[in-house]
Design a protein around this motif. Structure first.
Motif, PDB file in Angstrom:
ATOM      1  N   LEU A   1       0.758  -0.940  -0.141  1.00  0.00           N
ATOM      2  CA  LEU A   1       0.015  -0.512  -0.130  1.00  0.00           C
ATOM      3  C   LEU A   1       0.733   0.821   0.338  1.00  0.00           C
ATOM      4  O   LEU A   1       2.248   1.431   0.489  1.00  0.00           O
ATOM      5  CB  LEU A   1      -1.153   0.031   0.909  1.00  0.00           C
ATOM      6  N   VAL A   2       0.483   2.371  -0.377  1.00  0.00           N
ATOM      7  CA  VAL A   2       1.774   3.077  -1.296  1.00  0.00           C
ATOM      8  C   VAL A   2       1.358   4.264  -1.433  1.00  0.00           C
ATOM      9  O   VAL A   2      -0.510   4.942  -1.738  1.00  0.00           O
ATOM     10  CB  VAL A   2       2.023   3.363  -2.629  1.00  0.00           C
ATOM     11  N   VAL A   3       0.813   5.538  -0.755  1.00  0.00           N
ATOM     12  CA  VAL A   3       0.658   7.400  -0.413  1.00  0.00           C
ATOM     13  C   VAL A   3       2.117   7.706  -0.629  1.00  0.00           C
ATOM     14  O   VAL A   3       3.010   7.433  -0.828  1.00  0.00           O
ATOM     15  CB  VAL A   3      -0.129   7.310   0.944  1.00  0.00           C
ATOM     16  N   ARG A   4       1.577   9.454  -0.961  1.00  0.00           N
ATOM     17  CA  ARG A   4       2.116  10.499  -1.009  1.00  0.00           C
ATOM     18  C   ARG A   4       3.486  10.877  -0.068  1.00  0.00           C
ATOM     19  O   ARG A   4       2.719  10.092   1.011  1.00  0.00           O
ATOM     20  CB  ARG A   4       1.369  11.703  -1.091  1.00  0.00           C
ATOM     21  N   LYS A   5       4.246  10.863  -0.006  1.00  0.00           N
ATOM     22  CA  LYS A   5       5.553  10.917   1.640  1.00  0.00           C
ATOM     23  C   LYS A   5       4.675  12.345   2.350  1.00  0.00           C
ATOM     24  O   LYS A   5       4.554  11.670   2.991  1.00  0.00           O
ATOM     25  CB  LYS A   5       6.620  12.099   0.995  1.00  0.00           C
TER      26      LYS A   5
END
Length: 356
Positions: free
Chosen positions: A257-261
């Motif tokens: 799962l990936v999000v913005r920094k």
């Protein structure tokens, strides 16, 4: 002791400090005036929280209802699914209020999808299906627009050209999303990013699994250039809550799962939930993330008058700056208040004295 004394004693009796009379119920609390301050802060933090997940389900054939029941039980609002294995693209209700948006090909292989709950499916703004390995849905969340991306990378051992095409397609899709909008990427990346960050602290949290391979190195480079973060590498868990794939004695971490920094600080938890029998080898990966659900209030005439009274110097600066718009064309028919109000409503974000 006579009956009158017994009644008097019972009327003056106090509840024990540990009895239920001193406990305030927290479920369904609307007015939190009687809730302790520490618990009140925790309750406020949970407002607007979403449980998002990703899952390689192998195939959707004969599993739709079972997946919907699992999502309801686990209180998942968003699920990115891989290997749907349906032809073409479409939308279908799968039960329990959940709706599946999917993108496949002509052969019925691969395929990705995104499942939304009853609330979020009413907020869909846009759906994009670039290929059978990548799709995006844009939903409205209060003042924010959230782009949900589901991806499925080629398996290890495929041609390098196919892997490179997926990374380029992912990079193009992410760069087309405006910077102010949020991103949730759930994907089976079919690579090992390693147990430690090892030079990729900007996108790797330091709590991964296994040894990094060449595909993982290239994927980390891509994510770092896009300023994205692998959320489930940022929480220290036991191996059974880290590994997303198990077959016999072998296990690996290939789903992420990936999000913005900048969104990383809003993620409360991320882990694998073992024990779900829908997909026997792949496991459900979930995270709890919070987005603001309040809209920005527009500047009104009363607000303008208040600014004029409390900060006359800045008001004079606005008059000088905005009395003549770009191009040198003046507005003699407008008085000063109308000019300032017009420019605050449109381009007020760039005015430092507004506090933004």
């Amino acid at each position: 002791m006579d009956r009158n004394h017994i009644l008097l004693a019972s009327e003056n009796a106090r509840a024990s400090p540990v009895c239920d009379a001193h406990r305030q119920p927290l479920d369904g609390v609307r007015n939190m005036q009687r809730v302790p301050s520490a618990q009140r802060r925790r309750l406020k933090k949970r407002v607007g929280e979403w449980r998002c997940a990703t899952w390689n389900i192998g195939t959707m054939n004969g599993r739709s209802r079972e997946i919907a029941e699992t999502l309801k039980q686990r209180k998942v609002k968003i699920l990115c699914v891989q290997e749907v294995r349906w032809r073409g693209g479409g939308v279908i209700e799968i039960g329990e209020g959940y709706k599946l948006y999917y993108s496949g090909n002509r052969t019925g292989r691969n395929g990705v999808g995104i499942i939304l709950d009853e609330e979020l499916k009413q907020r869909v703004v846009e759906v994009q299906r670039p290929s059978d390995r990548l799709m995006t849905i844009k939903v409205l969340a209060g003042k924010s627009l959230v782009n949900i991306v589901s991806g499925y990378t080629q398996q290890i051992g495929c041609e390098d050209q196919e892997e490179e095409e997926f990374r380029e397609q992912l990079e193009q899709s992410v760069r087309e999303i405006p910077e102010e909008e949020e991103i949730i990427l759930g994907a089976d990346l079919n690579c090992n990013v390693g147990e430690t960050a090892g030079g990729y602290e900007a996108c790797h949290g330091g709590f991964g699994y296994g040894l990094r391979n060449e595909e993982g190195e290239k994927m980390l480079e891509t994510l770092e250039s896009l300023e994205l973060v692998l959320v489930n590498t940022g929480f220290k868990n036991r191996d059974e809550h880290i590994t997303t794939y198990r077959s016999g004695d072998s296990s690996s971490q290939m789903d992420f799962l990936v999000v913005r920094k900048r969104t990383r600080k809003n993620v409360r938890d991320a882990k694998v939930i073992p024990g779900e029998a829908v997909a026997y080898q792949y496991r459900l990966l979930v995270m709890d993330v919070t987005f603001s659900t309040k809209r920005k209030r527009e500047t009104t005439g009363k607000k303008l008058q208040k600014i004029k009274r409390t900060n006359g110097k800045n008001y004079q600066k606005w008059k000088v700056r905005y009395s003549k718009p770009a191009g040198g064309v003046s507005h003699p028919q407008e008085d000063e208040d109308e000019q300032v109000s017009r420019h605050i409503g449109g381009g007020g974000r760039n005015v430092g004295c507004l506090g933004e």
